[in-house]
Design an enzyme around this catalytic site. Sequence first.
Site, PDB file in Angstrom:
ATOM      1  N   THR A  88     -11.176 -11.225  -1.062  1.00  0.00           N
ATOM      2  CA  THR A  88     -11.146 -12.203  -2.390  1.00  0.00           C
ATOM      3  C   THR A  88     -10.653 -13.812  -1.305  1.00  0.00           C
ATOM      4  O   THR A  88      -9.835 -14.142  -0.747  1.00  0.00           O
ATOM      5  CB  THR A  88     -10.378 -12.324  -3.935  1.00  0.00           C
ATOM      6  OG1 THR A  88      -9.139 -12.445  -3.472  1.00  0.00           O
ATOM      7  CG2 THR A  88     -10.275 -10.786  -4.023  1.00  0.00           C
ATOM      8  N   SER A 118       0.335  -1.015   0.155  1.00  0.00           N
ATOM      9  CA  SER A 118       0.316  -0.241   0.346  1.00  0.00           C
ATOM     10  C   SER A 118       0.944   1.158   0.101  1.00  0.00           C
ATOM     11  O   SER A 118       2.056   1.178   0.494  1.00  0.00           O
ATOM     12  CB  SER A 118      -0.951   0.580   1.144  1.00  0.00           C
ATOM     13  OG  SER A 118      -1.440  -1.383   1.091  1.00  0.00           O
TER      14      SER A 118
END
Length: 332
Positions: free
Chosen positions: A318, A135
């Site tokens: 996910t 990130s």
Amino acid sequence: MCALQQHLLDVVVSRATVLKASWCSCVLLAFAAPTTGRRVIADATSSKRGGFEHPEEERRERRRARPVPRGMAWRSHGTDNDSLVDALVRNRVLKTRKVIDAMRRVDRGNYCLPFSGQNAYEDHPLPIGSNATISAPHMHAACLELVHDRVTENARVLDVGSGSGYLTSCFAAMLDQHDSYAAGSIRAEEVEDRRPGLSDTKYPIVVGVEHIEDLVDFSIKNVKKDGKVKYLEGPEPLVVLKVADGREGYPPYAPYDVIHVGAASPEKPIKLLKQLANGGRLVCPVGRGWQSLRVFDKDSNGRVSEFDAMGVTYVPLTSAKEQTDGSKGLFA
Ligand code: SAH
């Protein structure tokens, strides 16, 4: 430049950076959006929403809910770790001594791919393989600032979607404020208490959960490269990095004082809230496509309140298969 122009510029800059970060399957702060500042009171499993009880509380939350000052996202570039941290401080993304010290002691360059070079110290996400990215530094800083007061001496922290291991290491550095943690330094009776599953005992631990095995291996290498092998050693290490589906949390060490989620939950993360200790805080991007960085606080009676800290765009939580075959896109 007016606030609206500034905001539009941020969106454009962030989108350009998103494209630059190739696969882009990870945390991408899209814009420091206006926050709702809305206080929601509910128990951990209900979706009942309510308002602020006092105007002063609302004002306080509005102030607190803006961890990245408008216009300062994506701007905190450095050429090495210290200059990156200096830029984050200058731009008022970093404010708290404990967080600043931790980010100084964890060198972002050690958590990026070797060819990243100086890019490792620029304020944007970078690919780390397996359709994931580390990130952007301002997002790491903002999330650490949001939880810093819960990362106290004996805190337990869960970092869901630990990817490169960077943020997991920052949490550990916050727990090891004086850089004095030594594996095996815990007294024998405490070790006895530190068996997983004894949720009423107190000892510090940071658990990083990542569902791609290659990334877990990568994160372990990175922690070692960063000179923090001591965090991983001993009968009861300070840092534990596990392959697991973070949507389920990580029950063996629950409850946690802090839970950070590095990918977006399509809805309220009920399972994770159940693993949050009373008095704890959970920070998680929530929503599909455009999301908000939502902060959940559990009080001493187990009641949960929440507010939106800012608008963000993270990749979704996910299954490993969806992530590696690319069937889940960036804005799922
Ligand atoms: N915070 C990390 C990575 C953030 S990217 C860093 O800055 O390095 C989001 C991460 O979440 C990716 O590494 C991705 O593999 C992971 N992820 C996505 N869904 C997940 C799930 N269900 N369980 C665990 N990790 C997941």
